[in-house]
Design a protein around this motif. Structure first.
Motif, PDB file in Angstrom:
ATOM      1  N   GLU A  65      35.425  24.745  -6.242  1.00  0.00           N
ATOM      2  CA  GLU A  65      34.231  24.352  -5.504  1.00  0.00           C
ATOM      3  C   GLU A  65      33.003  25.089  -6.010  1.00  0.00           C
ATOM      4  N   ALA A  66      33.212  26.275  -6.526  1.00  0.00           N
ATOM      5  CA  ALA A  66      32.074  27.051  -7.006  1.00  0.00           C
ATOM      6  C   ALA A  66      31.664  26.661  -8.423  1.00  0.00           C
ATOM      7  N   SER A  67      32.564  26.046  -9.169  1.00  0.00           N
ATOM      8  CA  SER A  67      32.248  25.758 -10.569  1.00  0.00           C
ATOM      9  C   SER A  67      31.376  24.525 -10.673  1.00  0.00           C
ATOM     10  N   ARG A  68      30.607  24.499 -11.714  1.00  0.00           N
ATOM     11  CA  ARG A  68      29.638  23.421 -11.841  1.00  0.00           C
ATOM     12  C   ARG A  68      30.292  22.169 -12.377  1.00  0.00           C
ATOM     13  N   ASP A  69      31.117  22.332 -13.432  1.00  0.00           N
ATOM     14  CA  ASP A  69      31.666  21.124 -14.073  1.00  0.00           C
ATOM     15  C   ASP A  69      32.987  20.651 -13.501  1.00  0.00           C
ATOM     16  N   ARG A  70      33.532  21.447 -12.588  1.00  0.00           N
ATOM     17  CA  ARG A  70      34.790  21.050 -11.940  1.00  0.00           C
ATOM     18  C   ARG A  70      35.863  20.663 -12.971  1.00  0.00           C
ATOM     19  N   SER A  71      35.942  21.430 -14.041  1.00  0.00           N
ATOM     20  CA  SER A  71      36.877  21.071 -15.116  1.00  0.00           C
ATOM     21  C   SER A  71      38.324  21.418 -14.784  1.00  0.00           C
ATOM     22  N   LEU A  72      38.527  22.505 -14.066  1.00  0.00           N
ATOM     23  CA  LEU A  72      39.900  22.915 -13.748  1.00  0.00           C
ATOM     24  C   LEU A  72      40.301  22.413 -12.361  1.00  0.00           C
ATOM     25  N   PRO A  73      41.227  21.457 -12.315  1.00  0.00           N
ATOM     26  CA  PRO A  73      41.646  20.961 -11.001  1.00  0.00           C
ATOM     27  C   PRO A  73      42.461  22.007 -10.260  1.00  0.00           C
ATOM     28  N   VAL A  74      42.624  21.795  -8.964  1.00  0.00           N
ATOM     29  CA  VAL A  74      43.444  22.712  -8.179  1.00  0.00           C
ATOM     30  C   VAL A  74      44.864  22.160  -8.136  1.00  0.00           C
ATOM     31  N   PHE A  75      45.847  22.994  -8.375  1.00  0.00           N
ATOM     32  CA  PHE A  75      47.234  22.524  -8.362  1.00  0.00           C
ATOM     33  C   PHE A  75      47.636  22.149  -6.941  1.00  0.00           C
ATOM     34  N   GLY A  76      48.515  21.177  -6.849  1.00  0.00           N
ATOM     35  CA  GLY A  76      48.970  20.751  -5.524  1.00  0.00           C
ATOM     36  C   GLY A  76      50.174  21.563  -5.076  1.00  0.00           C
ATOM     37  N   VAL A  77      50.325  21.732  -3.756  1.00  0.00           N
ATOM     38  CA  VAL A  77      51.470  22.476  -3.225  1.00  0.00           C
ATOM     39  C   VAL A  77      52.139  21.680  -2.119  1.00  0.00           C
ATOM     40  N   GLY A  78      53.446  21.539  -2.216  1.00  0.00           N
ATOM     41  CA  GLY A  78      54.219  20.939  -1.138  1.00  0.00           C
ATOM     42  C   GLY A  78      55.304  21.917  -0.730  1.00  0.00           C
ATOM     43  N   VAL A  79      55.921  21.667   0.426  1.00  0.00           N
ATOM     44  CA  VAL A  79      56.965  22.567   0.921  1.00  0.00           C
ATOM     45  C   VAL A  79      58.215  21.752   1.221  1.00  0.00           C
ATOM     46  N   ALA A  80      59.356  22.271   0.833  1.00  0.00           N
ATOM     47  CA  ALA A  80      60.623  21.583   1.137  1.00  0.00           C
ATOM     48  C   ALA A  80      61.536  22.503   1.920  1.00  0.00           C
ATOM     49  N   PHE A  81      62.104  21.968   2.990  1.00  0.00           N
ATOM     50  CA  PHE A  81      63.061  22.719   3.798  1.00  0.00           C
ATOM     51  C   PHE A  81      64.364  21.939   3.815  1.00  0.00           C
TER      52      PHE A  81
END
Lengths: 448, 363
Positions: free
Chosen positions: A113-129
């Protein structure tokens, strides 16, 4: 790879100052300082463990988190384009793994959110039980409460939001829950060895996690195994004759599976994890375990005994096993994923953190997925399943009477048995020819 | 596995021996839990050892072989079985008994009497070497000086060298010891627990030291300790094996005890686990570069050594100088260390011990 927290060494500078008798303020004063930052008061956990009262809360926490982060970055466990599934049992280890992965994700989101070009996406996280109540009926009583608690815990860990997948262990047999449960019970009943039964369940658990991960688009499976858990595994593998495949199980990365498994807490010991849970108020749920009577339980008690005698024993055991040669799949596999950011690609190549996925030189046991040693091959080609399995699974999981093997094979989940058919068709001559055909000069062609 | 075991237990009395199907079974074989009769037990016990010897090419015809004989059950049974098989299968071996006297009163002096009787019973020539003659110290002296914590280290190191010396004196080509499956499994576990990867890679070899003074082998590598105990107890009275059955009086504090207890419990749950541990030890993926430390000779006595001085010389030097910790744990100072650091005063237990003569140590 050292798992030693600053804990295994004795006497920091504090002690030495005493000995030399120089500039010692009254040692008996209760004003003790954290040995790391020398500014805050050390935490005392009062749990009778080693190095109690040496670090302040911040330093202790940053030690543990630091080990986690180091493991993640140095083994390329989680990169920006990944979709990560965290295996969560409700216990302390996986709770800490979940917490740390969440914090990593939060930080990535902040940077994004702070970066200007938004080049690096955020990895997704899921949980399995994984819901094991079909295998251990004694668990069914508290299961719905446990699941509700897991749900609320995952909900509290947002933003970013995380999907929760509650996976019944019988789902490896299919989606019809009644039929699946029935098949599970039939399969477990046909295994007479107690330890074999427990181990088979572990393999099924992993299969169910793999299934939910690949069906939901995850490309990494985070497992919270810590040093202590691995120390027990080293010994159980040794006593079951699984010395060859041991090195595959205890590395940071295990890419044998369709969805590679990563162990970011591999270098943390149980004591650190429980202390951290206590420190941060991380709640855990311990489901009443089915009483274990086999070898696995014997080994746990043995390790506990050794720990009493010497608190660094677990670390030494894992350190010894870490000196065994790992396999080619103990690295993140190469993918031609075009959405992997350039910076990441360059970094992975530079540090040789990936391997060429087409290099499949090992055969694997269809039940435990352990790499097979040449000496495991049976003398007579009696049964395809028997031939395909490692000697340990042959003894503790497969039925002893050859006549029951066919029936047993029909009880296994499709994924396990399909590998056997593949193995049966394996023709080494053809396989080798395929591998070298590019180099062969055919009779009817001009030699270059 | 456990279910079928239960069934056969209930039908025990009416069953016949699993192997010959003729005689009444008298025991359940520890290795396989088969119900077998006395004769089949002997046969299978001796035959398995014969197969191990043949398959692993342990001996060549005409070789002179020394049996490390302590008077305990393993070496007594080994001496008996080996001389039996030598005769029965014509191995063509010249067998000797070699015994080491560590100087432990109330233990070794008694067990040596057993070996002397074995010499007469089996007709095998006997050679006895003592720590006193070789090193100038008995184990009793050593324990008086260093206590009960690291004494097994001294004894083990000294005995190894003593056996090699004795073998050289007898001019034998090979040394056999009675190490059994339980021993080797314990050693595998110990090496994992202690982080010794180099030893871990060597400890499951059935023959070791082929490039050293005397190669030594372990024909009992796959033989269970329990079966070694059972074997002599079933023999007919007039052939009854005579062995000494007390544990070393200094042993209770040995770290090996942990591994031993664990293996006993493990065997109860799954007898084949002992062999599985050995299999794991053989299968561990250990890079060949970690296997062999560089081999040289000891500057003081000429014995094989990977350091400047062999371990025995280091330990002996420590004893003679009243520095019992020398050679124990990581090398910090002394001959094999980087720089001299040992300036501590000798332990108060020294009580003006004059340096003991080392005896002749030349190889």
């Amino acid at each position: 790879m050292a798992c030693n927290s600053s804990g295994c060494e004795s006497g920091g500078c504090y002690g030495r100052e005493k000995d030399n008798g120089c500039k010692v303020v009254d040692v008996k004063e209760t004003v003790r300082l954290c040995v790391k930052c020398k500014s805050n008061e050390p935490m005392t956990f009062g749990d009778g463990g080693s190095d109690d009262g040496r670090f302040c809360a911040e330093c202790f926490r940053s030690n543990v988190y630091g080990k986690f982060r180091l493991a993640v970055t140095s083994h390329a466990m989680i990169t920006p384009s990944d979709n990560v599934l965290v295996a969560f049992s409700g216990g302390s280890s996986s709770r800490v793994a979940l917490q740390f992965v969440h914090e990593l994700q939060v930080k990535a989101l902040k940077n994004y959110e702070a970066s200007r070009d938004r080049s690096l996406p955020v990895f997704g996280v899921g949980v399995a039980f994984v819901d094991e109540s079909a295998a251990y009926p004694s668990l069914s009583g508290g299961m719905s409460d446990a699941i509700a608690w897991v749900r609320s815990t995952v909900l509290s860990l947002s933003p970013p939001e995380k999907d929760l997948h509650v996976v019944p262990i019988e789902s490896v047999f299919g989606s019809d829950s009644v039929e699946a449960r029935d098949r599970l019970v039939k399969l477990l009943d046909s295994v007479s060895d107690e330890t074999g039964k427990e181990d088979l369940l572990l393999h099924l658990k992993m299969l169910s996690l793999q299934k939910v991960a690949s069906e939901n688009g995850y490309n990494r499976l985070v497992v919270g195994s810590c040093t202590s858990r691995l120390a027990s595994h080293v010994l159980t593998a040794t006593v079951k004759g699984r010395g060859y495949s041991l090195s595959a199980d205890i590395q940071h990365v295990d890419a044998r599976w369709k969805v590679p498994i990563v162990l970011p807490l591999r270098d943390c010991v149980w004591q650190e994890i429980t202390r951290l849970c206590h420190l941060d108020g991380l709640k855990t749920v311990e489901l009443a375990r089915h009483p274990q009577s086999g070898i696995n339980d014997l080994v746990s008690s043995f390790v506990a005994l050794l720990q009493e005698e010497n608190p660094s024993r677990e670390c030494t055991i894992v350190r010894t096993a870490a000196k065994l040669t790992p396999f080619y799949f103990n690295k993140i596999p190469e993918t031609d994923d075009s959405c992997v950011p350039m910076a990441t690609q360059r970094r992975l190549k530079k540090f040789n953190l990936k391997y060429d996925g087409s290099m499949t030189t090992e055969a694997f046991c269809p039940i435990c997925n352990g790499p097979l040693n040449g000496s495991d091959s049976s003398e007579d080609e009696s049964d395809a399943l028997y031939d395909a399995c490692c000697s340990s699974c042959r003894f503790q999981i497969l039925p002893q009477e050859p006549s029951s093997l066919d029936h047993f094979g029909s009880l296994l989940p499709h994924h396990m048995i399909s590998q056997v058919k593949h193995h049966q068709k394996f023709d080494s001559q053809t396989y080798l020819r395929e591998k070298i055909k590019d180099c062969l000069l055919l009779d009817d062609e001009e030699a270059v | 596995m456990e279910a079928s075991e239960g069934k056969s237990k209930k039908q025990g009395a009416s069953r016949l021996c699993c192997l010959c199907n003729q005689r009444r079974p008298v025991l359940k074989r520890p290795k396989t839990l088969q119900q077998i009769c006395k004769e089949c037990f002997y046969e299978v016990f001796e035959e398995e050892i014969h197969q191990v010897i043949v398959k692993n090419h342990l001996f060549k015809s005409g070789e002179r072989v020394a049996i490390g004989a302590s008077g305990g059950k393993d070496s007594t049974v080994l001496a008996y079985v080996l001389s039996e098989l030598n005769r029965r299968h014509s191995y063509g071996l010249d067998l000797f008994l070699l015994s080491i006297d560590e100087g432990i009163t109330g233990y070794r002096d008694d067990s040596l009497e057993t070996v002397k009787r074995n010499e007469l019973q089996y007709g095998l020539p006997l050679q006895i070497l003592s720590y006193k003659d070789l090193y100038g110290w008995t184990m009793d002296d050593i324990v008086k000086m260093i206590g009960l914590k690291n004494n097994c280290t001294f004894c083990g190191v000294f005995r190894r060298q003593a056996l090699d010396r004795g073998a050289a004196l007898l001019k034998v080509d090979k040394l056999v010891t009675g190490h059994n499956a339980d021993d080797i499994a314990e050693t595998v576990l110990l090496n994992i627990l202690r982080g010794d990867i180099a030893r871990l890679s060597r400890c499951t070899s059935i023959t070791t030291g082929e490039d050293g003074p005397i190669p030594r082998c372990k024909p009992f590598k796959y033989t269970y300790e329990k079966e070694i105990v059972i074997y002599p107890s079933l023999l007919n009275h007039f052939l009854k094996l005579d062995y000494f059955s007390t544990e070393c009086i200094y042993s209770p504090n040995a770290y090996r005890g942990f591994a031993r207890e664990f293996i006993k419990d493990l065997e109860r749950l799954r007898p084949r686990a002992i062999l599985d541990i050995i299999k794991s030890g053989e299968d561990f993926r250990i890079a060949t570069t970690t296997k062999m430390p560089e081999q040289g000779t000891c500057e003081r006595c000429g014995y094989i050594s990977s350091q400047k001085w062999c371990k025995a010389c280091v330990l002996l030097d420590g004893l003679n100088r009243g520095l019992p910790k020398m050679g124990i744990g990581r090398a910090r100072g002394g001959v094999n260390g980087d720089h001299q650091k040992e300036t501590k005063k000798p332990a108060s237990a020294a009580r003006s011990l004059e340096s003991k003569q080392c005896g002749s140590l030349d190889f």
